[in-house]
Design an enzyme around this catalytic site. Structure first.
Site, PDB file in Angstrom:
ATOM      1  N   TYR A  45     -43.491   9.088 100.328  1.00  0.00           N
ATOM      2  CA  TYR A  45     -42.409   8.887 101.348  1.00  0.00           C
ATOM      3  C   TYR A  45     -43.167  10.558 102.139  1.00  0.00           C
ATOM      4  O   TYR A  45     -42.845  11.113 102.099  1.00  0.00           O
ATOM      5  CB  TYR A  45     -41.699   9.088 100.709  1.00  0.00           C
TER       6      TYR A  45
ATOM      7  N   GLU B   4     -41.748   1.082  98.605  1.00  0.00           N
ATOM      8  CA  GLU B   4     -40.857   1.350  99.099  1.00  0.00           C
ATOM      9  C   GLU B   4     -41.126   2.333 100.250  1.00  0.00           C
ATOM     10  O   GLU B   4     -42.845   3.556 100.223  1.00  0.00           O
ATOM     11  CB  GLU B   4     -40.393   2.960  98.181  1.00  0.00           C
TER      12      GLU B   4
ATOM     13  N   ASP C 230     -32.279   7.846  90.437  1.00  0.00           N
ATOM     14  CA  ASP C 230     -31.324   8.494  91.819  1.00  0.00           C
ATOM     15  C   ASP C 230     -30.312   7.572  92.424  1.00  0.00           C
ATOM     16  O   ASP C 230     -30.570   6.910  93.596  1.00  0.00           O
ATOM     17  CB  ASP C 230     -32.646   8.895  92.906  1.00  0.00           C
TER      18      ASP C 230
ATOM     19  N   GLU D 123     -41.541   3.844  89.059  1.00  0.00           N
ATOM     20  CA  GLU D 123     -42.407   4.999  89.072  1.00  0.00           C
ATOM     21  C   GLU D 123     -42.206   5.671  87.559  1.00  0.00           C
ATOM     22  O   GLU D 123     -41.876   6.787  87.480  1.00  0.00           O
ATOM     23  CB  GLU D 123     -41.661   6.132  90.043  1.00  0.00           C
TER      24      GLU D 123
END
Ligand code: GCB
Length: 636
Positions: free
Chosen positions: A495, A531, A201, A442
Site C-alpha cells: 500500500y 492487494e 480488517d 499476511e
C-alpha cells in the site's frame, strides 16, 4: 502417457488422504433436498458467562419456553438485523431453532439416509435434533453434516425440532485467531466487561451464514468424487475416483455429457478415465469466446442388493501449470486482472444472498475482471459454481488471516490449520475455476516458527491436491520471509502512498519497481500483486488529489498500473485490486463506517476507480486478440 499415469496415481493418492466426502447436495433420481431457510427462532445468551443455554439445556425444549425469542433470517448474520447495539456487537453463544416436518416417505423407507447439512455457521456450532446432539463443528465458512435418520426414526413422531447453537468467539488456536480480553478496572468498565480482539480488517459477522438443509441418499451412496483433468491435442481426459459407502463391490457407471446433453464419454468402475473427443476446454472469461464450458458427469452406482444412487457433478476440463515466470491455463499464459472480495453487504452481513451474488458477477464481468481471490476465507459453494460457469478464475483462500502472534504458530494452531485445509480441499477440489490454494493472508512470516509452519502447511496442501499450485499472501520483507521458499507463486500486498508515505503518490513507481525486482531476484517465481489500493469515501473530491478522495484512489491505481505494465512483460502475472466493494470492519479510528477501498460502494455503485479499471481490464483482455468484435469494450 507418463503425465497421464502420474495424474491417475496422484488422483488415487489424493483421495486416500482426503477421507470422507462433502459433495454439494444435488437432487437426482435417488436423492431429495429440503431447504430449511427462512425464519428461525433466535435467542442470544446474554448471561454473564454466556453459558446459560448449556447449563439450562435450552436444546431440550422449544426455545420459546426458555425465555424471549425473536425472528431471525437464515441465512444471514444476526448482527445488523435488529436495532440493538448489544446484539450487533455480541460475543458468545446465540441459539437458533426451527421445527420442520420430515416427509413420512423418508421416515418409512429404512433404506433412506437423511442428512442435515449446514453450509456454514460462524464460528463454533453445536446441533441437536429433538434434543439429541448430532454434530459439533469448529470453524466458519465451511459446511458440516450429520446423519439424522436414526434420531428421527427412534423419536416419538411429530415435527422435528432442530436447534443450533453458534458461538462467534475466536481464540488463538482458531482460524482466524482472536482473543477475549477481560477489562477488570471498575473505575473504567462495568462489572464483567470483556471485548473480543482480532487481527483482521473485517467485521466479525456471525450466525448461520449459508443454507441449512435436509437431503436424502440411499443407504448405499456416492460419498465422494474426485476429478482431475488434462488434454492432449483435441482429446480431453477426465480422471475420476468415486468413493462409495455401504457396498463393498458396487457396480459403478460413469458418463459425461456436454451442454447439449449429448453423452460424449462413458466408463465403468470406481476409478478410471473418461476420454472426450473434440473436447471443449474450460477457458477463463475473456480468454476464449466459449468461456466456462462445463460438462455434466453422471455417476451411477448399484449395490449388490440392487440399490442405486445417482450423483451429477459439473466438470470443466482444463490444466494449470506454473513456470518461473508464467501462470499457464491450458498451456497459455494467464494474466490475473481481477479483484479481491468479501462476503459482505448491508443488513445480511455475510449471509448468502442470490441477488447479491448475481449482481457481483455482473459487476465483475462489466469491469472485465477475469479473476478473484476469496479473501480471507472460503466463499459459498454457489459462488464457486458461478465462477465455474462464467469462467472467472479463483484463488481459493482459507481463513488463515491474522496469524500475527507467536502463539498462533504453535502446534495446536498448525493442527487446526491442516484440518481446515483438508476441509477446504475436500469441498472445492472439483471446481475448474479454482486454480490455486492460498493458505494464509499476511501472516507474521518473518517470525522464526513461520519457516516450519509454512513448510508443513504447503506440503500438506500439496499432498491433498497435487494438481494445483499453493501460495500464501505476504506483506513481509522479501529477504526475511520464511514461508516464501515453499510457495509456487509469490503473492505480495503493498500500500505505497497509503500506509507508507501517506499522501506521496510520487513514491509509488520507484517503490513498486523495487518491490518486484527484489522478490523476483531472490525467488525467480512469478508474482501477483495480490492487494493494492486506497480508501475513497464516495463523493469526496479534491483536485489535486488528496487522501480519501475518489481522485486520490484513482491516481494510486494509475501509478501502480504504470509499473504493472512494465513488469507484466516479464514475471508479474497478475493484479488484484483491494477491494471490489467497500465492506464493514470493526470500529476504529482508521475506518469510517468500514473499509472504503472498494471500487464499488457497499451498495454496489461504482466510484471513479471502477471506470478506470474497466478501461484497463478490457484493454488487457483485448491484447490477446481472441475476443470477437461483439465482446470488445465498450460492448454494452
Ligand atoms: C491488507 C489486508 C486486508 C485489509 C487491507 C486494508 O493488507 O490483507 O484485509 O483490509 O490491507 O485495507 O488495510
Amino acid at each position: 502417457m507418463c503425465t497421464l499415469l502420474l495424474l491417475l496415481l496422484l488422483l488415487v493418492l489424493s483421495v486416500c488422504v482426503n477421507g470422507g466426502g462433502m459433495l454439494y447436495p444435488r437432487d437426482s433420481p435417488s436423492r431429495e433436498i429440503r431447504e430449511l431457510n427462512g425464519l428461525w427462532s433466535f435467542r442470544a445468551d446474554f448471561s454473564p458467562d454466556r453459558n446459560a443455554g448449556f447449563t439450562q439445556a435450552w436444546y431440550k425444549q422449544p426455545l420459546t419456553e426458555t425465555g424471549p425469542v425473536i425472528d431471525m433470517a437464515v441465512p444471514s448474520s444476526f448482527n445488523d438485523i435488529t436495532q440493538d447495539v448489544e446484539l450487533r456487537d455480541f460475543t458468545g453463544w446465540v441459539w437458533y431453532e426451527k421445527e420442520v416436518w420430515v416427509p413420512v416417505r423418508w421416515l418409512q423407507d429404512s433404506e433412506t439416509r437423511i442428512v442435515l447439512r449446514v453450509g456454514s455457521a460462524h464460528y463454533y456450532a453445536v446441533v441437536w435434533v429433538n434434543g439429541v446432539k448430532v454434530s459439533v463443528h469448529e470453524g466458519g465458512h465451511l459446511p458440516f453434516e450429520a446423519e439424522i435418520d436414526s434420531v428421527l426414526r427412534n423419536g416419538e413422531g411429530g415435527p422435528c425440532r432442530i436447534t443450533i447453537a453458534v458461538n462467534n468467539t475466536l481464540d488463538l488456536h482458531t482460524l482466524p485467531p482472536g482473543s477475549i480480553q477481560y477489562l477488570n478496572d471498575p473505575t473504567r468498565y462495568p462489572k464483567g466487561y470483556f471485548i473480543q480482539n482480532y487481527n483482521f480488517d473485517f467485521f466479525n459477522y456471525a450466525g448461520i451464514h449459508r443454507s441449512v438443509l435436509l437431503y436424502t441418499t440411499p443407504k448405499v451412496y456416492v460419498d465422494d468424487i474426485t476429478v482431475n483433468t488434462t488434454f492432449s491435442d483435441s482429446t480431453g481426459f477426465v480422471y475420476y475416483n468415486v468413493s462409495v459407502v455401504g457396498s463393498a463391490k458396487p457396480t459403478v457407471k460413469v458418463s459425461l455429457s456436454g451442454k447439449d446433453k449429448r453423452c460424449v464419454a462413458t466408463a465403468d468402475g470406481v476409478f478410471g478415465v473418461l476420454k472426450v473427443p473434440e473436447v471443449n476446454l474450460w477457458w477463463p472469461y475473456l480468454m476464449h469466446e466459449n468461456a466456462g464450458y462445463m460438462y455434466s458427469m453422471e455417476v451411477q452406482i448399484t449395490a449388490e442388493n440392487g440399490q442405486t444412487d445417482v450423483y451429477m457433478l459439473p466438470v470443466g476440463i482444463r490444466t494449470v501449470q506454473v513456470t518461473s515466470s508464467k501462470f499457464l491455463i491450458n498451456n497459455k499464459p494467464f494474466y490475473f486482472h481481477g479483484v479481491n472480495k468479501h462476503e459482505d453487504a448491508d443488513i445480511r452481513g455475510k449471509g448468502f444472498d442470490w441477488p447479491l451474488v448475481v449482481k457481483d458477477f455482473n459487476l465483475m464481468k462489466w469491469m472485465g475482471a477475469n479473476s478473484f481471490r476469496t479473501s480471507h476465507y472460503p466463499y459459498a459453494e454457489e459462488i464457486l459454481q458461478m465462477a465455474d460457469r462464467h469462467g472467472i478464475v479463483v484463488i481459493d483462500e482459507c481463513p488463515g488471516v491474522g496469524i500475527k502472534d507467536i502463539r498462533s504458530f504453535d502446534n495446536k494452531s498448525l493442527d487446526h490449520h491442516l484440518i481446515v485445509m483438508e476441509e477446504l480441499v475436500r469441498r472445492d477440489k472439483n471446481h475448474p475455476s479454482v486454480v490455486m490454494w492460498s493458505v494464509a493472508n499476511e501472516p507474521a512470516s518473518e517470525m522464526p516458527p513461520a519457516g516450519f509452519y509454512f513448510k508443513q502447511l504447503v506440503a500438506h496442501t500439496k499432498s491433498l491436491d497435487p494438481t494445483r499450485p499453493v501460495t500464501f499472501i505476504t506483506d513481509s520483507n522479501y529477504a526475511r520471509d520464511l514461508g516464501a521458499p515453499y510457495v509456487d507463486v509469490i503473492c505480495v500486498n503493498s500500500y505505497f502512498s497509503w500506509y507508507h508515505d501517506p499522501g506521496h503518490l510520487e513514491v509509488i513507481t520507484i517503490q513498486l519497481n523495487t518491490q518486484f525486482d527484489n522478490w523476483y531476484g531472490k525467488y525467480k517465481k512469478p508474482i501477483i500483486q495480490s492487494e493494492y489500493g486506497a480508501d475513497a469515501v464516495p463523493g469526496l473530491h479534491n483536485d489535486p488529489p488528496m487522501m480519501f478522495t475518489e481522485e486520490y484512489q484513482r491516481s494510486v491505481l494509475q501509478d501502480y498500473h504504470k509499473v504493472f505494465d512494465q513488469k507484466r512483460k516479464d514475471f508479474v502475472i497478475g493484479e488484484l485490486i483491494w477491494n471490489f466493494a467497500d465492506f464493514m470492519t470493526a470500529q476504529g479510528i482508521t475506518r469510517v463506517v468500514g473499509n472504503k477501498k472498494g471500487m464499488f460502494t457497499r451498495q454496489r455503485q461504482p466510484k471513479a476507480g471502477a471506470f478506470l479499471l474497466r478501461e484497463r481490464y478490457w484493454a488487457i483482455a483485448n491484447e490477446t486478440g481472441v475476443l470477437p468484435t461483439w465482446a470488445k469494450y465498450p460492448c454494452h
